[in-house]
Design an enzyme around this catalytic site. Structure first.
Site, PDB file in Angstrom:
ATOM      1  N   ASP A  67       0.812  -1.215   0.000  1.00 35.73           N
ATOM      2  CA  ASP A  67       0.000   0.000   0.000  1.00 35.73           C
ATOM      3  C   ASP A  67       0.846   1.265   0.000  1.00 35.73           C
ATOM      4  O   ASP A  67       2.069   1.213   0.175  1.00 35.73           O
ATOM      5  CB  ASP A  67      -0.960  -0.003   1.199  1.00 35.73           C
ATOM      6  CG  ASP A  67      -0.271  -0.383   2.514  1.00 35.73           C
ATOM      7  OD1 ASP A  67       0.971  -0.425   2.557  1.00 35.73           O
ATOM      8  OD2 ASP A  67      -0.981  -0.618   3.497  1.00 35.73           O
ATOM      9  N   ASP A 136      -7.822  -2.384  14.021  1.00 34.57           N
ATOM     10  CA  ASP A 136      -9.201  -2.662  13.578  1.00 34.57           C
ATOM     11  C   ASP A 136      -9.265  -3.886  12.652  1.00 34.57           C
ATOM     12  O   ASP A 136     -10.293  -4.151  12.041  1.00 34.57           O
ATOM     13  CB  ASP A 136      -9.799  -1.418  12.882  1.00 34.57           C
ATOM     14  CG  ASP A 136      -9.019  -1.003  11.632  1.00 34.57           C
ATOM     15  OD1 ASP A 136      -8.025  -1.683  11.286  1.00 34.57           O
ATOM     16  OD2 ASP A 136      -9.415  -0.004  11.000  1.00 34.57           O
ATOM     17  N   HIS A 138      -7.311  -4.358   9.955  1.00 36.00           N
ATOM     18  CA  HIS A 138      -6.960  -4.136   8.551  1.00 36.00           C
ATOM     19  C   HIS A 138      -5.667  -4.841   8.176  1.00 36.00           C
ATOM     20  O   HIS A 138      -4.763  -5.005   8.996  1.00 36.00           O
ATOM     21  CB  HIS A 138      -6.957  -2.648   8.177  1.00 36.00           C
ATOM     22  CG  HIS A 138      -5.834  -1.820   8.726  1.00 36.00           C
ATOM     23  ND1 HIS A 138      -6.029  -0.780   9.593  1.00 36.00           N
ATOM     24  CD2 HIS A 138      -4.499  -1.851   8.499  1.00 36.00           C
ATOM     25  CE1 HIS A 138      -4.866  -0.219   9.880  1.00 36.00           C
ATOM     26  NE2 HIS A 138      -3.919  -0.851   9.227  1.00 36.00           N
ATOM     27  N   GLU A 143      -9.627  -1.689   5.030  1.00 34.78           N
ATOM     28  CA  GLU A 143     -10.311  -1.339   6.273  1.00 34.78           C
ATOM     29  C   GLU A 143     -11.604  -2.152   6.423  1.00 34.78           C
ATOM     30  O   GLU A 143     -12.125  -2.689   5.439  1.00 34.78           O
ATOM     31  CB  GLU A 143     -10.664   0.157   6.251  1.00 34.78           C
ATOM     32  CG  GLU A 143      -9.447   1.089   6.284  1.00 34.78           C
ATOM     33  CD  GLU A 143      -8.827   1.242   7.672  1.00 34.78           C
ATOM     34  OE1 GLU A 143      -8.910   0.301   8.485  1.00 34.78           O
ATOM     35  OE2 GLU A 143      -8.237   2.309   7.937  1.00 34.78           O
TER      36      GLU A 143
HETATM   37  C1  GLP Z   1      -0.407   0.429   8.588  1.00 32.64           C
HETATM   38  C2  GLP Z   1      -0.098  -0.393   7.350  1.00 32.64           C
HETATM   39  C3  GLP Z   1      -0.411  -1.848   7.561  1.00 32.64           C
HETATM   40  C4  GLP Z   1       0.178  -2.312   8.886  1.00 32.64           C
HETATM   41  C5  GLP Z   1      -0.467  -1.550  10.007  1.00 32.64           C
HETATM   42  C6  GLP Z   1      -0.018  -2.001  11.396  1.00 32.64           C
HETATM   43  O1  GLP Z   1      -1.703   0.878   8.657  1.00 32.64           O
HETATM   44  N1  GLP Z   1      -0.795   0.057   6.194  1.00 32.64           N
HETATM   45  O2  GLP Z   1       0.101  -2.610   6.474  1.00 32.64           O
HETATM   46  O3  GLP Z   1      -0.024  -3.686   9.048  1.00 32.64           O
HETATM   47  O4  GLP Z   1      -0.105  -0.194   9.825  1.00 32.64           O
HETATM   48  O5  GLP Z   1       1.107  -1.309  11.756  1.00 32.64           O
HETATM   49  P1  GLP Z   1       2.033  -1.630  12.985  1.00 32.64           P
HETATM   50  O6  GLP Z   1       2.876  -2.775  12.558  1.00 32.64           O
HETATM   51  O7  GLP Z   1       2.848  -0.384  13.155  1.00 32.64           O
HETATM   52  O8  GLP Z   1       1.152  -1.931  14.130  1.00 32.64           O
END
Ligand code: GLP
Length: 236
Positions: A67, A136, A138, A143
């Site tokens: 992404d 959440d 995702h 989402e």
């Molecule tokens: C972002 C990314 C996701 C990732 C998520 C969790 O929103 N787009 O791909 O999995 O964060 O992040 P973290 O690993 O910092 O908890």
């Protein structure tokens, strides 16, 4: 599903890096699906170490990232392209022209999504997809929704995601409100999926995603239908 609980972030990073390194050794010209967020940073550090020790060679590897924020180009230090260059690509011998991240500055996000899916298809799909998980549920930036979206698409970020990601920006107001993300099609078509999560605050969502109802309201729950998923979780 293989659900592995480990004792520390260090151990999580080591195990995840081992699985990715094994993929590269078994298939040097593999396609890696890569992720951003705080969770994979330790994994990327280990992979850099393995590369420096001569244990793995990225020269034939192709990568496709999940992404990107809409409106941030690769020179912006908050962009996911910048994150990948900085945390992995600049430190290993991957060919930069074989690293792909969706273009968040594309004028036509729908066309960008279609082109990204065609690219992934032309590569023969993803051999190993690394994922984190949002609070959440995702994955990428898919989402919670009423449906699972198949293709790469534009999304409006949930308030909770903007709040969670504000820690990376000077202020919450600086967090982009939209993103472009790989959809569930390419993720579910990946031959292997490796999801990493750390911190006690991820426990509830992991429980829902992997042991609860399969529903687009918990996007990661779709992974229960994938034939080859490894989850590595560290509470600390
Ligand atoms: C972002 C990314 C996701 C990732 C998520 C969790 O929103 N787009 O791909 O999995 O964060 O992040 P973290 O690993 O910092 O908890």
């Amino acid at each position: 599903m293989n659900f592995i609980t480990v004792k520390s972030y260090e151990e999580l990073s080591q195990k995840a890096a081992n699985l990715i390194a094994a993929q590269i050794m078994v298939k040097p010209n593999c396609v890696l699906g890569l992720a951003t967020g705080s969770s994979p940073i330790g994994t990327y550090k280990k992979l850099i170490e393995y590369y420096e020790n001569g244990d793995i060679d990225f020269s034939a590897v192709t990568s496709v990232n999940l992404d990107e924020y809409v409106g941030l180009d690769g020179t912006n230090d908050q962009s996911y392209r910048y994150f990948m260059d900085h945390n992995l690509f600049d430190h290993v011998n991957i060919r930069k022209d074989r690293t792909f991240v969706p273009n968040g500055c594309a004028t036509d996000i729908a066309a960008e999504g279609k082109a990204y899916d065609e690219l992934i298809e032309s590569l023969g799909g993803i051999d190993l997809q690394l994922l984190g998980i949002g609070l959440d549920g995702h994955i990428g930036f898919n989402e919670p929704d009423e449906v699972f979206t198949k293709g790469t698409h534009g999304v409006t970020l949930d308030e909770s995601t903007i709040e969670a990601n504000a820690r990376f920006f000077a202020s919450k107001d600086d967090v982009p409100t939209a993103a472009v993300t790989m959809g569930m099609g390419a993720i579910m078509n990946a031959k292997k999926v490796l999801l990493i999560a750390n911190g006690a605050n991820k426990k509830d969502i992991l429980e829902k995603a992997f042991f609860g109802t399969i529903t687009p309201a918990v996007p990661a729950s779709v992974l229960q239908l994938h034939p080859n998923v490894t989850v590595i979780f560290s509470e600390n």
